[in-house]
Motif scaffolding. Structure first.
Motif, PDB file in Angstrom:
ATOM      1  N   LEU A 121      28.403  87.596  73.463  1.00  6.35           N
ATOM      2  CA  LEU A 121      28.521  87.685  71.980  1.00  6.35           C
ATOM      3  C   LEU A 121      29.855  87.493  71.486  1.00  6.35           C
ATOM      4  CD1 LEU A 121      25.861  90.356  71.118  1.00  6.35           C
ATOM      5  CD2 LEU A 121      25.935  87.820  70.419  1.00  6.35           C
ATOM      6  N   VAL A 122      30.840  88.099  72.474  1.00  3.43           N
ATOM      7  CA  VAL A 122      32.239  88.112  71.840  1.00  3.43           C
ATOM      8  C   VAL A 122      32.844  86.654  72.152  1.00  3.43           C
ATOM      9  CG1 VAL A 122      34.503  88.762  72.911  1.00  3.43           C
ATOM     10  CG2 VAL A 122      32.700  90.476  72.402  1.00  3.43           C
ATOM     11  N   LEU A 123      32.417  86.127  73.308  1.00  6.06           N
ATOM     12  CA  LEU A 123      32.575  84.629  73.311  1.00  6.06           C
ATOM     13  C   LEU A 123      32.253  83.659  72.146  1.00  6.06           C
ATOM     14  CD1 LEU A 123      32.499  84.147  77.100  1.00  6.06           C
ATOM     15  CD2 LEU A 123      34.753  84.180  75.851  1.00  6.06           C
ATOM     16  N   ALA A 124      30.957  83.729  71.905  1.00  4.60           N
ATOM     17  CA  ALA A 124      30.518  83.158  70.787  1.00  4.60           C
ATOM     18  C   ALA A 124      31.111  83.328  69.531  1.00  4.60           C
ATOM     19  CB  ALA A 124      29.167  83.217  70.662  1.00  4.60           C
ATOM     20  N   LEU A 125      31.409  84.628  69.170  1.00  8.75           N
ATOM     21  CA  LEU A 125      31.905  84.853  67.926  1.00  8.75           C
ATOM     22  C   LEU A 125      33.253  84.540  67.734  1.00  8.75           C
ATOM     23  CD1 LEU A 125      30.366  88.365  67.139  1.00  8.75           C
ATOM     24  CD2 LEU A 125      29.625  86.488  65.963  1.00  8.75           C
ATOM     25  N   ALA A 126      34.016  84.593  69.076  1.00 10.56           N
ATOM     26  CA  ALA A 126      35.377  84.086  68.900  1.00 10.56           C
ATOM     27  C   ALA A 126      35.528  82.586  68.851  1.00 10.56           C
ATOM     28  CB  ALA A 126      36.245  84.650  70.332  1.00 10.56           C
ATOM     29  N   MET A 127      34.572  81.903  69.389  1.00  9.18           N
ATOM     30  CA  MET A 127      34.785  80.345  69.242  1.00  9.18           C
ATOM     31  C   MET A 127      34.232  80.096  67.574  1.00  9.18           C
ATOM     32  SD  MET A 127      35.347  78.637  71.878  1.00  9.18           S
ATOM     33  CE  MET A 127      34.715  76.956  70.821  1.00  9.18           C
ATOM     34  N   ALA A 128      33.580  80.867  67.265  1.00 14.57           N
ATOM     35  CA  ALA A 128      33.237  80.716  65.609  1.00 14.57           C
ATOM     36  C   ALA A 128      34.366  81.000  64.854  1.00 14.57           C
ATOM     37  CB  ALA A 128      32.102  81.620  65.372  1.00 14.57           C
ATOM     38  N   GLU A 129      35.030  82.100  65.231  1.00 13.24           N
ATOM     39  CA  GLU A 129      36.336  82.447  64.345  1.00 13.24           C
ATOM     40  C   GLU A 129      37.478  81.334  64.549  1.00 13.24           C
ATOM     41  OE1 GLU A 129      39.105  84.939  62.043  1.00 13.24           O
ATOM     42  OE2 GLU A 129      36.723  84.911  62.505  1.00 13.24           O
ATOM     43  N   LEU A 130      37.692  80.724  65.789  1.00 13.47           N
ATOM     44  CA  LEU A 130      38.647  79.593  65.978  1.00 13.47           C
ATOM     45  C   LEU A 130      38.274  78.483  65.283  1.00 13.47           C
ATOM     46  CD1 LEU A 130      39.110  80.549  69.697  1.00 13.47           C
ATOM     47  CD2 LEU A 130      40.896  80.492  67.949  1.00 13.47           C
ATOM     48  N   LEU A 131      36.913  77.915  65.570  1.00 15.42           N
ATOM     49  CA  LEU A 131      36.465  76.829  64.965  1.00 15.42           C
ATOM     50  C   LEU A 131      36.619  76.902  63.280  1.00 15.42           C
ATOM     51  CD1 LEU A 131      33.575  76.218  67.340  1.00 15.42           C
ATOM     52  CD2 LEU A 131      35.522  74.635  67.217  1.00 15.42           C
ATOM     53  N   SER A 132      36.213  77.970  62.831  1.00 10.04           N
ATOM     54  CA  SER A 132      36.328  78.102  61.183  1.00 10.04           C
ATOM     55  C   SER A 132      37.556  77.920  60.879  1.00 10.04           C
ATOM     56  CB  SER A 132      35.731  79.569  60.863  1.00 10.04           C
ATOM     57  OG  SER A 132      34.558  79.663  61.140  1.00 10.04           O
ATOM     58  N   ARG A 133      38.651  78.494  61.528  1.00  9.64           N
ATOM     59  CA  ARG A 133      40.043  78.419  61.192  1.00  9.64           C
ATOM     60  C   ARG A 133      40.531  77.071  61.147  1.00  9.64           C
ATOM     61  NH1 ARG A 133      43.355  83.584  63.587  1.00  9.64           N
ATOM     62  NH2 ARG A 133      41.834  85.592  62.925  1.00  9.64           N
ATOM     63  N   SER A 134      39.947  76.362  61.922  1.00 13.06           N
ATOM     64  CA  SER A 134      40.408  74.850  62.264  1.00 13.06           C
ATOM     65  C   SER A 134      39.568  74.097  61.256  1.00 13.06           C
ATOM     66  CB  SER A 134      40.100  74.476  63.628  1.00 13.06           C
ATOM     67  OG  SER A 134      40.679  75.391  64.570  1.00 13.06           O
ATOM     68  N   GLY A 135      38.829  74.586  60.231  1.00 13.53           N
ATOM     69  CA  GLY A 135      38.182  73.709  59.283  1.00 13.53           C
ATOM     70  C   GLY A 135      36.941  72.960  60.109  1.00 13.53           C
ATOM     71  N   GLU A 136      36.292  73.449  61.104  1.00 11.10           N
ATOM     72  CA  GLU A 136      35.226  72.851  61.666  1.00 11.10           C
ATOM     73  C   GLU A 136      34.070  73.460  60.919  1.00 11.10           C
ATOM     74  OE1 GLU A 136      36.066  70.114  63.304  1.00 11.10           O
ATOM     75  OE2 GLU A 136      37.331  70.485  64.737  1.00 11.10           O
ATOM     76  N   ARG A 137      32.818  72.520  60.946  1.00 15.59           N
ATOM     77  CA  ARG A 137      31.336  73.137  60.777  1.00 15.59           C
ATOM     78  C   ARG A 137      30.897  73.677  62.014  1.00 15.59           C
ATOM     79  NH1 ARG A 137      30.837  67.943  58.435  1.00 15.59           N
ATOM     80  NH2 ARG A 137      29.655  67.274  60.252  1.00 15.59           N
ATOM     81  N   ILE A 138      30.174  74.838  61.781  1.00 14.29           N
ATOM     82  CA  ILE A 138      29.738  75.606  62.937  1.00 14.29           C
ATOM     83  C   ILE A 138      28.280  75.935  62.489  1.00 14.29           C
ATOM     84  CG2 ILE A 138      31.878  76.623  63.772  1.00 14.29           C
ATOM     85  CD1 ILE A 138      31.148  79.205  62.145  1.00 14.29           C
ATOM     86  N   ALA A 139      27.472  76.107  63.655  1.00 15.05           N
ATOM     87  CA  ALA A 139      26.040  76.474  63.394  1.00 15.05           C
ATOM     88  C   ALA A 139      25.567  77.224  64.596  1.00 15.05           C
ATOM     89  CB  ALA A 139      25.160  75.196  62.947  1.00 15.05           C
ATOM     90  N   TRP A 140      24.302  78.163  64.407  1.00 12.48           N
ATOM     91  CA  TRP A 140      23.513  78.660  65.675  1.00 12.48           C
ATOM     92  C   TRP A 140      22.205  78.182  65.452  1.00 12.48           C
ATOM     93  CZ3 TRP A 140      25.978  82.775  68.230  1.00 12.48           C
ATOM     94  CH2 TRP A 140      25.302  83.664  69.061  1.00 12.48           C
ATOM     95  N   PRO A 141      21.786  77.690  66.530  1.00 12.13           N
ATOM     96  CA  PRO A 141      20.284  77.101  66.397  1.00 12.13           C
ATOM     97  C   PRO A 141      19.532  78.128  66.332  1.00 12.13           C
ATOM     98  CG  PRO A 141      21.395  76.918  68.808  1.00 12.13           C
ATOM     99  CD  PRO A 141      22.535  77.348  67.766  1.00 12.13           C
ATOM    100  N   GLY A 142      18.580  77.802  65.331  1.00 10.29           N
ATOM    101  CA  GLY A 142      17.456  78.776  64.951  1.00 10.29           C
ATOM    102  C   GLY A 142      17.813  79.969  64.128  1.00 10.29           C
ATOM    103  N   LEU A 143      19.125  79.860  63.838  1.00  8.41           N
ATOM    104  CA  LEU A 143      19.610  80.807  62.736  1.00  8.41           C
ATOM    105  C   LEU A 143      20.362  80.425  61.506  1.00  8.41           C
ATOM    106  CD1 LEU A 143      19.600  84.084  62.978  1.00  8.41           C
ATOM    107  CD2 LEU A 143      22.148  83.742  63.802  1.00  8.41           C
ATOM    108  N   THR A 144      21.079  79.350  61.678  1.00  8.48           N
ATOM    109  CA  THR A 144      21.909  78.859  60.492  1.00  8.48           C
ATOM    110  C   THR A 144      21.939  77.331  60.649  1.00  8.48           C
ATOM    111  OG1 THR A 144      24.318  78.775  61.495  1.00  8.48           O
ATOM    112  CG2 THR A 144      23.610  80.994  60.738  1.00  8.48           C
ATOM    113  N   ASP A 145      22.088  76.695  59.424  1.00  3.28           N
ATOM    114  CA  ASP A 145      22.435  75.360  59.522  1.00  3.28           C
ATOM    115  C   ASP A 145      24.124  75.152  59.673  1.00  3.28           C
ATOM    116  OD1 ASP A 145      19.693  74.334  59.188  1.00  3.28           O
ATOM    117  OD2 ASP A 145      19.754  74.780  56.919  1.00  3.28           O
TER     118      ASP A 145
END
Length: 304
Positions: A121-145
């Motif tokens: 979970l820490v790795l997934a959330l850290a990736m979400a943080e890094l990608l968000s700061r870089s302006g990328e679109r992120i998603a979690w299958p079955g949870l978010t678009d």
């Protein structure tokens, strides 16, 4: 013999609701830990920049015959070479993230600082943080678009806290070509089952990055004497009179599983990273960053 490891579970071991509540209670602290780790690696994280249509300058590069880019005569006048000016591709990319919620991820040995689930979970959330700061679109299958937001990690964490008992493996068929997906798991299922689940990604031309979270005891098998093993997925038990007699064969099978899966990923142009729970989570982030920024076409078996 002293206890080597145990499954980290709530009091009601098989109660899905209790486990869901435990997972939800962990998420806020894990988000804080993810952000702490991000702050240690963010200086080297520059997004996955590439040449394309945009307004921002990216780099100078030597001119080659037939190049359609405009020559930068001011830069070329500085030495004996001719240079062109590249602009940066500004279209946001979609990266899917997923951390395995299966019971086997709850294991934590005395040699590890965290359970496999917490690390995933820490790795997934850290990736979400890094990608968000870089302006990328992120998603979690079955949870978010897919979405773009500076607080992407926080939004995903909130969704995880309120999600019902998640499936062991989400449906990946909606993920399309030219997306990336980061999958964090222990990958202890039979290799054939894992390949069958991920094959849809290969057929759709998705580039996957697999992070295997491993507890040190799972690799070394430090058990001896009379030992009872419990399958966290089924509850089945195996009692070994002399556990050390199983060590060599176990380690051979464990290594073969990893090598076969890693080799399959390499043939598809995917990345495969191992992160041990007695090591730093940031090590996996650096390796995934290198894999995601590597040049090259998407592999897989995408059909037209």
């Amino acid at each position: 013999m002293a206890r080597i490891g145990e499954v980290q579970t709530p009091a009601a071991t098989r109660d899905a609701l209790a486990r869901g509540r435990l997972r939800a209670s962990l998420v806020p602290d894990l988000l804080v830990e993810a952000r702490r780790i991000v702050n240690t690696v963010i200086a080297g994280w520059h997004g996955r920049r590439k040449r394309g249509i945009g307004e921002n300058f990216w780099q100078f590069r030597p001119y080659v015959e037939g190049d359609s880019s405009r020559i930068d005569w001011r830069r070329s006048a500085r030495d004996d070479h001719t240079y062109v000016r590249d602009r940066e591709w500004e279209a946001a990319h979609t990266v899917w993230l997923w951390a395995d919620p299966s019971p086997s991820m709850l294991y934590k040995s005395t040699g590890a600082s965290v359970s496999k689930e917490s690390r995933a979970l820490v790795l997934a959330l850290a990736m979400a943080e890094l990608l968000s700061r870089s302006g990328e679109r992120i998603a979690w299958p079955g949870l978010t678009d897919p979405f773009t937001a500076r607080n992407g990690a926080e939004r995903i964490a909130a969704q995880l806290m309120h999600a019902a008992d998640p499936p062991a493996k989400p449906d990946l068929s909606s993920i399309r070509r030219f997306c990336d997906i980061v999958i964090v798991s222990d990958f202890l299922d039979p290799v054939e089952e894992t390949m069958a689940w991920l094959d849809v990604l290969a057929r759709h031309g998705v580039r996957a990055h697999l992070i295997e979270v491993a507890d040190p005891a799972e690799e070394t098998f430090p058990y001896a004497g009379r030992t009872e093993f419990t399958d966290p997925e089924t509850g089945d038990k195996l009692t070994a009179g002399r556990a050390e007699m199983l060590g060599d064969e176990y380690r051979l099978l464990y290594t073969a599983r990893r090598q076969e899966l890693a080799g399959w990923c390499k043939r598809l142009g995917w990345s495969y990273t191992v992160n041990h729970t007695d090591r730093l989570a940031s090590e996996a982030l650096v390796r995934i960053h290198m894999a995601m920024t590597a040049d090259g076409a998407f592999a897989g078996r995408a059909s037209a």
